[in-house]
Design an enzyme around this catalytic site. Structure first.
Site, PDB file in Angstrom:
ATOM      1  N   HIS A   8       0.850  -1.203   0.000  1.00 51.39           N
ATOM      2  CA  HIS A   8       0.000   0.000   0.000  1.00 51.39           C
ATOM      3  C   HIS A   8       0.877   1.241   0.000  1.00 51.39           C
ATOM      4  O   HIS A   8       1.995   1.230   0.531  1.00 51.39           O
ATOM      5  CB  HIS A   8      -0.873   0.050   1.257  1.00 51.39           C
ATOM      6  N   ARG A  71      -3.450   3.247   0.563  1.00 45.95           N
ATOM      7  CA  ARG A  71      -3.342   2.846   1.964  1.00 45.95           C
ATOM      8  C   ARG A  71      -4.680   2.327   2.467  1.00 45.95           C
ATOM      9  O   ARG A  71      -5.696   3.032   2.401  1.00 45.95           O
ATOM     10  CB  ARG A  71      -2.913   4.057   2.779  1.00 45.95           C
ATOM     11  N   SER A  73      -5.964   1.523   5.501  1.00 43.51           N
ATOM     12  CA  SER A  73      -6.659   2.137   6.643  1.00 43.51           C
ATOM     13  C   SER A  73      -7.210   3.515   6.284  1.00 43.51           C
ATOM     14  O   SER A  73      -8.124   4.004   6.941  1.00 43.51           O
ATOM     15  CB  SER A  73      -5.722   2.239   7.845  1.00 43.51           C
ATOM     16  N   HIS A 178     -10.104  -6.857   1.680  1.00 44.51           N
ATOM     17  CA  HIS A 178      -9.322  -6.011   2.591  1.00 44.51           C
ATOM     18  C   HIS A 178     -10.200  -4.952   3.246  1.00 44.51           C
ATOM     19  O   HIS A 178     -10.683  -4.048   2.590  1.00 44.51           O
ATOM     20  CB  HIS A 178      -8.192  -5.341   1.812  1.00 44.51           C
ATOM     21  N   HIS A 223      -2.952 -11.249   4.939  1.00 37.17           N
ATOM     22  CA  HIS A 223      -2.495 -11.476   6.313  1.00 37.17           C
ATOM     23  C   HIS A 223      -2.497 -12.976   6.637  1.00 37.17           C
ATOM     24  O   HIS A 223      -2.960 -13.392   7.700  1.00 37.17           O
ATOM     25  CB  HIS A 223      -3.360 -10.690   7.315  1.00 37.17           C
ATOM     26  N   GLU A 284       3.359  -6.652   2.610  1.00 39.49           N
ATOM     27  CA  GLU A 284       2.647  -5.470   3.109  1.00 39.49           C
ATOM     28  C   GLU A 284       3.624  -4.572   3.872  1.00 39.49           C
ATOM     29  O   GLU A 284       3.382  -4.172   5.014  1.00 39.49           O
ATOM     30  CB  GLU A 284       1.474  -5.876   4.015  1.00 39.49           C
ATOM     31  N   ARG A 290       5.887  -2.329  11.736  1.00 34.09           N
ATOM     32  CA  ARG A 290       7.045  -1.698  11.098  1.00 34.09           C
ATOM     33  C   ARG A 290       8.343  -1.852  11.870  1.00 34.09           C
ATOM     34  O   ARG A 290       9.388  -1.381  11.443  1.00 34.09           O
ATOM     35  CB  ARG A 290       6.766  -0.199  10.904  1.00 34.09           C
TER      36      ARG A 290
HETATM   37 ZN   LIG Z   1      -3.022  -4.426   3.363  1.00 34.30          ZN
END
Ligand SMILES: [Zn+2]
Length: 342
Positions: A8, A71, A73, A178, A223, A284, A290
């Site tokens: 993303h 992105r 979110s 997603h 995921h 991802e 991160r």
């Molecule tokens: Zn994702």
């Protein structure tokens, strides 16, 4: 080649978020809404945001190409109405397209849809077609819960979604299932809502007969498939009790899992339980997790290490995970690569 099917644009220049803040603030007074043309991001700013982030990591870790979407979110389909989402999706998709133009060997787009809770799914088709036909995108992200954690939409097997599936079949593109940000405080966005949605999408498909109506439809559950691989015995048993065919026949011609699980034991389990033909490499990166794992000294999302490190894959199977299956699940990606001589 190493193809990462799940990336993303999490590092877009700050002007994008500022524009969105204005759009949200203007919901009470639409006359104050910012125009798409008010957002000004130069190619140099795009380059800076990519070269110091995703592209730097791709070079460091040795992946070649990322399927790149807005992105997740930030999609936040629960905000405003269809028009809010339509304007926002168009802007976000265009930025990913521009990145793919600047780095055609490293990024290719997947579309965000202008979904809005309770609105006819067919309203998303125009933006989808634009992304595929004009921008050369190769996939789409489909949000099974545009309400943001309240699950007000019908299950993915419901006819509500069929106009999108028909268009996907026609365009020969897969959908990554997603969700976006959770506005339900019970569900942390990336720690609970995302994984719940992955598991939920699989179970919805198990309960229904969607792929009888759409035999060519391909859904990618990200995921690592949420809880699905870990509980594979439960799902097999439930399918049996529901008098469904074996999962291999019932779902595994159409459902695929990515490898975004962020640790070696997770990849070992995934590649042991789920047939290799259903596993696609993805990291991802610069996403939900991160940091650096203190147990290994490497970034959690440095996923290639886990694929290279698992004893469960032969060299041939590793090729399938890294490249072979991505070309099959994303036929337009394969065609774009072939056009580049790759
Ligand atoms: Zn994702």
């Amino acid at each position: 080649m190493i193809i990462d099917v799940h990336g993303h644009y999490t590092t877009a220049p700050a002007a994008l978020g500022a524009w969105r803040d204005l759009q949200i603030a203007s919901l009470k007074d639409p006359s104050k809404a910012p125009k798409p043309s008010d957002l000004k991001i130069s190619d140099d700013e795009l380059r800076e945001s990519i070269e110091t982030n995703q592209l730097a990591k791709m070079r460091e870790r040795g992946s070649d190409l990322t399927v790149f979407s807005p992105r997740a979110s930030f999609m936040a389909h629960h905000i405003g109405d269809f028009q809010t989402s339509a304007t926002w999706a168009a802007i976000c998709n265009e930025l990913c397209f521009r990145v793919s133009q600047l780095y055609p060997r490293h990024f290719i787009g997947a579309a965000m849809l202008p979904q809005s809770p309770g609105v006819d799914a067919a309203t998303c088709i125009a933006e989808l077609e634009r992304c595929i036909k004009d921008y050369g995108f190769v996939g789409v992200n489909l949000n099974p819960d545009p309400s943001g954690g309240h699950w007000t939409s019908p299950p993915l097997t419901d006819r509500y979604w069929y106009p999108l599936y028909e268009k996907m079949a026609e365009l020969e593109i897969p959908a990554m299932i997603h969700v976006s940000t959770s506005c339900n405080p019970c569900f942390h966005t990336t720690g609970a809502h995302y994984l719940n949605a992955d598991t939920t999408a699989f179970m919805q498909c198990l309960t229904g007969d969607l792929f009888k109506d759409f035999p060519s439809l391909k859904l990618l559950i990200p995921h690592g498939g949420g809880a699905v691989p870990y509980h594979w015995g439960r799902f097999r048993g439930l399918a049996q009790e529901l008098h469904k065919p074996l999962l291999d026949e019932h779902l595994l011609n159409n459902i695929f899992f990515d490898t975004c699980v962020y640790h070696q034991p997770g990849i070992d389990l995934l590649t042991k339980v789920i047939p290799v033909k259903n596993v696609l490499f993805a990291s991802e990166m610069i996403g939900a997790v991160r940091g650096v794992d203190p147990q290994t000294g490497h970034y959690y999302d440095d996923t290639r290490r886990y694929i290279d490190g698992t004893a469960n894959l032969t060299e041939e199977e590793r090729f399938l995970v890294y490249e072979g299956k991505a070309r099959r699940v994303f036929p337009r990606l394969d065609a774009a690569l072939k056009a580049q001589g790759r």
